[in-house]
Scaffold this active site. Structure first.
Site, PDB file in Angstrom:
ATOM      1  N   ARG A  12      36.377  40.959  51.368  1.00 42.45           N
ATOM      2  CA  ARG A  12      34.968  41.326  51.579  1.00 42.45           C
ATOM      3  C   ARG A  12      34.236  41.476  50.232  1.00 42.45           C
ATOM      4  O   ARG A  12      33.475  40.615  49.832  1.00 42.45           O
ATOM      5  CB  ARG A  12      34.913  42.641  52.387  1.00 42.45           C
ATOM      6  N   ASP A  13      34.547  42.514  49.501  1.00 47.16           N
ATOM      7  CA  ASP A  13      33.843  42.766  48.230  1.00 47.16           C
ATOM      8  C   ASP A  13      34.177  41.683  47.202  1.00 47.16           C
ATOM      9  O   ASP A  13      33.341  41.308  46.374  1.00 47.16           O
ATOM     10  CB  ASP A  13      34.264  44.144  47.686  1.00 47.16           C
ATOM     11  N   HIS A 205      36.037  54.239  45.693  1.00 51.20           N
ATOM     12  CA  HIS A 205      35.827  52.796  45.527  1.00 51.20           C
ATOM     13  C   HIS A 205      35.290  52.579  44.111  1.00 51.20           C
ATOM     14  O   HIS A 205      34.138  52.894  43.829  1.00 51.20           O
ATOM     15  CB  HIS A 205      34.818  52.333  46.590  1.00 51.20           C
ATOM     16  N   HIS A 207      34.736  50.188  40.574  1.00 53.58           N
ATOM     17  CA  HIS A 207      34.678  48.876  39.925  1.00 53.58           C
ATOM     18  C   HIS A 207      35.064  49.049  38.464  1.00 53.58           C
ATOM     19  O   HIS A 207      34.813  50.089  37.860  1.00 53.58           O
ATOM     20  CB  HIS A 207      33.267  48.282  40.041  1.00 53.58           C
ATOM     21  N   CYS A 238      28.789  43.051  43.192  1.00 57.87           N
ATOM     22  CA  CYS A 238      27.749  43.280  44.197  1.00 57.87           C
ATOM     23  C   CYS A 238      26.577  42.369  43.869  1.00 57.87           C
ATOM     24  O   CYS A 238      26.073  42.391  42.753  1.00 57.87           O
ATOM     25  CB  CYS A 238      27.316  44.746  44.177  1.00 57.87           C
ATOM     26  N   ASN A 247      36.356  44.788  41.353  1.00 51.77           N
ATOM     27  CA  ASN A 247      36.911  46.039  41.869  1.00 51.77           C
ATOM     28  C   ASN A 247      38.142  46.417  41.052  1.00 51.77           C
ATOM     29  O   ASN A 247      38.725  45.584  40.367  1.00 51.77           O
ATOM     30  CB  ASN A 247      37.362  45.847  43.319  1.00 51.77           C
TER      31      ASN A 247
HETATM   32 ZN    ZN Z   1      32.184  47.352  45.600  1.00 55.79          ZN
END
Ligand code: ZN
Length: 312
Positions: A12-13, A205, A207, A238, A247
């Protein structure tokens, strides 16, 4: 012996920011390989419109390709109740609902004010949370700083958590969307959140935009956090956070914990195999992982004993 949960967000990310469209079959393979490593929760993509994130125009096919996987929770980002409806119809029963603590970032990211996002969250919770098969986690972007507004106060985070908790949300992840967080800030924000909302399960979460993802991970662990998002190969970014980068790398996060005797349940050798798969399959993606480059240490491993540790 401690235990942590690593949530894999690479599909996803990690993929959302890549210009090149990754073929559906490769995305499905990516997710299946991750599940085979023993990862217990994987974010498979986003149920957003194809204009918002073209990479996920095939999200329904991805979901159909993986939704029979066993022993793994598959979750997906949903921007609104329509996304939730499609996710359920595609066999995905865990939702990630995103909003930013920062108003400016929220307006860019989901084209709503944070208050409008909360209203949408209320509707989703009313509709779906009474259904025992469905769970929802809120991911709070820019909790450690915003590329547009700069500093984000702990009070603003607490207010946002309060609103989400009032909707019935029990899992909340604080996201360092652009890598502004440092260990002291991580401790301050998580300690304040855990003290005020002991009933909420908080996750982290991070980065690695400025190289502090693992330092922040460790401090969050020391502050009592046991759930960590990470992406294989350190993929990620993002689209609406300028210059945000990858990430925390899953393999480095696993290595960090396992080397200290904290169990993740993840097969690290297999996970490095997933990084090799990514390198071959998506050469456009940047694999930002020192562990992947150096490989596992072969002869040196720290083993804790009563005297405070020894090496073998
Ligand atoms: Zn993220």
């Amino acid at each position: 012996m401690g235990k942590v949960k690593i949530i894999e967000v690479g599909p996803r990310d990690g993929l959302q920011n890549i210009d090149f469209f990754v073929p559906t079959s490769k995305k499905i393979q990516f997710i299946k390989r991750l599940a085979a490593c023993g990862i217990k929760e994987i974010q498979i993509g986003s149920f957003v419109g194809p204009q918002a994130i073209p990479q996920f125009r095939d999200i329904k096919e991805i979901a159909r390709g993986v939704n029979t996987l066993q022993d793994v929770v598959l979750s997906a980002l949903i921007p609104n109740i329509r996304g939730a409806d499609i996710a359920i119809a595609s066999g995905i029963h865990k939702f990630i609902f995103f909003f930013s603590v920062s108003k400016t970032h929220n307006c860019c990211n989901v084209r709503q004010t944070p208050q409008q996002s909360i209203e949408e969250l209320k509707r989703i919770c009313r509709e779906y949370l009474s259904d025992s098969g469905t769970t929802l986690q809120v991911a709070m972007a820019t909790a450690f700083g915003c590329p547009f507004e700069g500093n984000i106060k702990t009070d603003s985070v607490l207010r946002a958590v309060e609103k989400a908790a009032a909707c019935g949300v029990q899992e909340i992840t604080l996201c360092d969307t652009v890598g502004f967080g440092n260990p002291q800030m991580v401790e301050d924000k998580f300690a304040a959140c855990r003290k005020r909302f002991p009933e909420i399960i908080f996750g982290a979460h991070f980065h690695n935009t400025r190289g502090l993802a693992l330092a922040n991970t460790l401090r969050a662990y020391e502050t009592g956090i046991r759930s960590f998002d990470a992406a294989a190969g350190g993929l990620g970014g993002c689209p609406y956070a300028p210059k945000s980068s990858g990430n925390a790398a899953s393999e480095e996060t696993v290595f960090l914990f396992e080397e200290m005797g904290i169990k993740t349940g993840i097969d690290l050798k297999k996970l490095l195999g997933v990084c090799r798969f990514l390198l071959k399959t998506i050469p456009q993606a940047k694999i930002a992982s020192s562990l992947f480059q150096a490989g596992l240490p072969e002869k040196h491993r720290y083993v804790a004993d009563n005297k405070g540790g020894k090496t073998k």
